[in-house]
Design an enzyme around this catalytic site. Sequence first.
Site, PDB file in Angstrom:
ATOM      1  CD  GLU A 131     -20.401 -48.773 -12.781  1.00 47.94           C
ATOM      2  OE1 GLU A 131     -21.424 -49.469 -12.847  1.00 47.94           O
ATOM      3  OE2 GLU A 131     -19.520 -48.934 -11.903  1.00 47.94           O
ATOM      4  CD  GLU A 134     -22.147 -55.710 -11.827  1.00 51.48           C
ATOM      5  OE1 GLU A 134     -23.098 -55.345 -12.519  1.00 51.48           O
ATOM      6  OE2 GLU A 134     -21.624 -54.995 -10.953  1.00 51.48           O
TER       7      GLU A 134
END
Length: 922
Positions: A718, A448
């Site tokens: 996260e 990502e």
Amino acid sequence: MSLVIERVTIDAPYGSDMVAVPEPVIGWVTGTDAPGWTQVRAELELGGAGDVQEHVIEGRDSVRVRWPFRPLGPRDEVTLRVRVTGSDAETSEWSEPRRIVAGFLAEGEWQASSIAVAAPEGHAQPAMLRRDFEVDGEVRRATLYATAVGVYQAAVNGADVDDQVLKPGWTPYQARTVHETTDVTRLLQQGENELLVRMAGAWATERFGFRENAAPVYGDQPRFAAQLLIEYADGRSEAIVTDGSWRSAQGQITASGLYAGEDHDARRAPADWTPVSVVDDIPVPEARISPFVRRIEEIGVVEVIRTPSGKTVLDFGQNLVGRLRIRVSGPAGTVVTLRHAEVLEHGELGTRPLRAAAATDRYTLAGEGVEEWEPEFTFHGFRYAEVDGWPGELDAADVTAVVIHSDMERTGWFDTSHELVRQLHQNVVWGLRGNFLSVPTDCPQRDERLGWTGDIQVFAPTASFLYDVRGFLDSWLRDLEIDQVDGVVPFVVPNVLGPARAAAAWGDAATVVPSVLHERFADLDTLARQFDSMRAWTDVIVGYSGDRMLWEGMFQFGDWLDPDAPPQHPAKAKTSADIVASAYLFRSAELTARAAALIGREAEAAEYSAIAERVRRAFLDEYVTRSGRMVSDAQTAYSLAIAFDIVEPERRQALGDRLAELTRLSGYRIGTGFVGTPIIQDALTRTGHLDTATRLLTQTENPSWLYPVTMGATTIWERWDSMLPDGSINPGQMTSFNHYALGAIADWLHRSVAGLAPAAPGYARLAIAPHPLEGFDFAEAAHLTPYGEARVRWERSGAEIVVDAVVPPNTEADVELPDGQRLAVGSGSHRWSVVAPASSGEPGRVGFESSLAAIIDDRDAYQAIVEVLEELRPAAAEDFRTSTEWGERVSLGELFARLLGPEPRAAVERRLRELNAERSTQ
């Protein structure tokens, strides 16, 4: 009294003299021990452009001063000196000369063609490019202008031209590229010279997207363009440009990708130099304004681990971003393989969160003594590295982690007596460092690593305190505007995920980030330049709101990663996505109105102020009851209404009280995601619930800010529970251990706990308002403002709180002390002593008749019960911790009548009697 100019500042990358425009913004920092000092006059002297130019400024301007001299021309070299006179009539000496070099090209001066390997053997083939040339006279100056759609390093006669890595970085290559401007005069020699370029694809050829949709966006092969301008002492000049005369060959890098890693075969030597292909031109590049990416730090191995499966894993003790440098000797053809990961799972390298990113580097030895190698065109997010194929016994001293990120000046610091909170803040700093690499990314390790707009929208204030991110975010905002389509801001910038779609809190980066740059750096230039982008975004979402003036019923990320959302459905938050969207509609309209007023566009200021007011009224009518309840009875909903100043003052306290109640009902566990997390502590503090904010901050059970710290985290995760208490990785397919968004709490630590905030743009006026937290002995923050260092520290001393503050010269401060005193002060060092705020008092007697609210508010009683249950009924202990609603109207006895049998109830009752007895003797 001493009075000196400590530094002269220019808009240039950190550590560089190169400016990107003919009229760069300038400034200076004054040092003096004179209290209350203000500047009344500044004299500026510019030399080196063929004459000396002078300018006088009357008044206090010293930050982001407009260029008062003739515009610079390409390659002009000048020096700027400053001296100031203060309100005390004392005049400083002239500052040291500040060198300024014009790093831009003139209109039409870029003549280079774009070149690439003519017949690549595979996708994203790394390559070497070469041009030989002759120097036939004394060289006055030689300047290399170079760019790539890809990444590169250039060398002249075998010496790299600079210490940058992964240049020129990532921009929307189809529309904007950046050139480096490098003085290479010292590298040239009389006669034959060689300009050699090493090149790979990196961002330009990476396969972006998720699962089967992943594909290159900018092309299959890297491209390069450059021109070397040689200026001779006799007045001649010569340009060596990329064109069809260049040659290419494959070097020792045989494969390279950001996600995959890099393969290097040291046995190979460049051969078969063949003509390059001239390809479609790269957009004419502009001079760099963002900081360089560099090697910043080296970290050694702290432990060599033998895993249960027999693998050798190195632990560097810190989750970081970069790559490994190895020193190795062995037979030719030996392959050393390095695999990277952020965590171990049950003793083995935890690679599942990397998804399709192999994060693996391979080095094939040449077999020629001790060889040293570091990958050049990739990076990884890791704390652990698995080493395979090492010849002989591995000496940990032969492997070093090299930390890389955009090289920005550190400007902010925080410390406290609370060790876990201190580590939390350190984790925030490392999260920023790992994700500010050319663009502000969500994460640095998996497949990502994108410039998600929502992440930086919530984190920009924290980042702006910790580092000088002005140029970094200025550059990124230009890309945001490029990637806007009909006003819609894409999810990521640069946009590599398909057509732009609107999402609240993500697209609002268009309005929030420029506003933060103005607030923290007094950067009115970026705010003015971005105003059309701000307005376009606001107009789009106002259009979505229709006659109701509420943004409803559309796709949203919402309060992303609410801890109660299912692992595979992170958008399913407790707070309605419509509430989030409509709150951000209000915020963007309000920020656009403020920006319009600041840049003198009064009609638009009035227009957007009226829109914001209509949205506010619609929000209150739809989502807030008269008594102060919200239709989404969740922490984020209340936080938005309070922190964004949507709710009117007469109902604000009721909302704050309910927010505090919800926080206690949850056992002082965090219940917010990306949207609510940055603002919940402000909402609690502003409504008089500092004690609740303290409990929320210091909670260590999952979910909380400190739970990851207790699990050994060295960066921000996260998810609140990226790693579960049993040491297994969260089952969600999206799990990162280096994601700065939830670290936005640090801005509250700086502003409210330590008490250092801007009260005027760029800290021209400070807000000093420390909030001593119960259980903390001290807290302090320091920030290198555009005026100099500001500092606030509070410390307990007996029954008093002692507050020390340093206010930089040419600024003032509004002070609110912990006892409520308010005062205004000028620059200098200040100390105040006040009576410490009353504590929550000594805990009372506890028993089965105590309310659940009383139990959760009594840390010792709660812990005593948990310890008993964990010993006798672990499942009941978990249920007690995570499922109890800690209200006022249910007693402990009522809960346990449903939850426990006679034996554990009796054990808990005995332990509470013991606790009461202990307290009675104290």
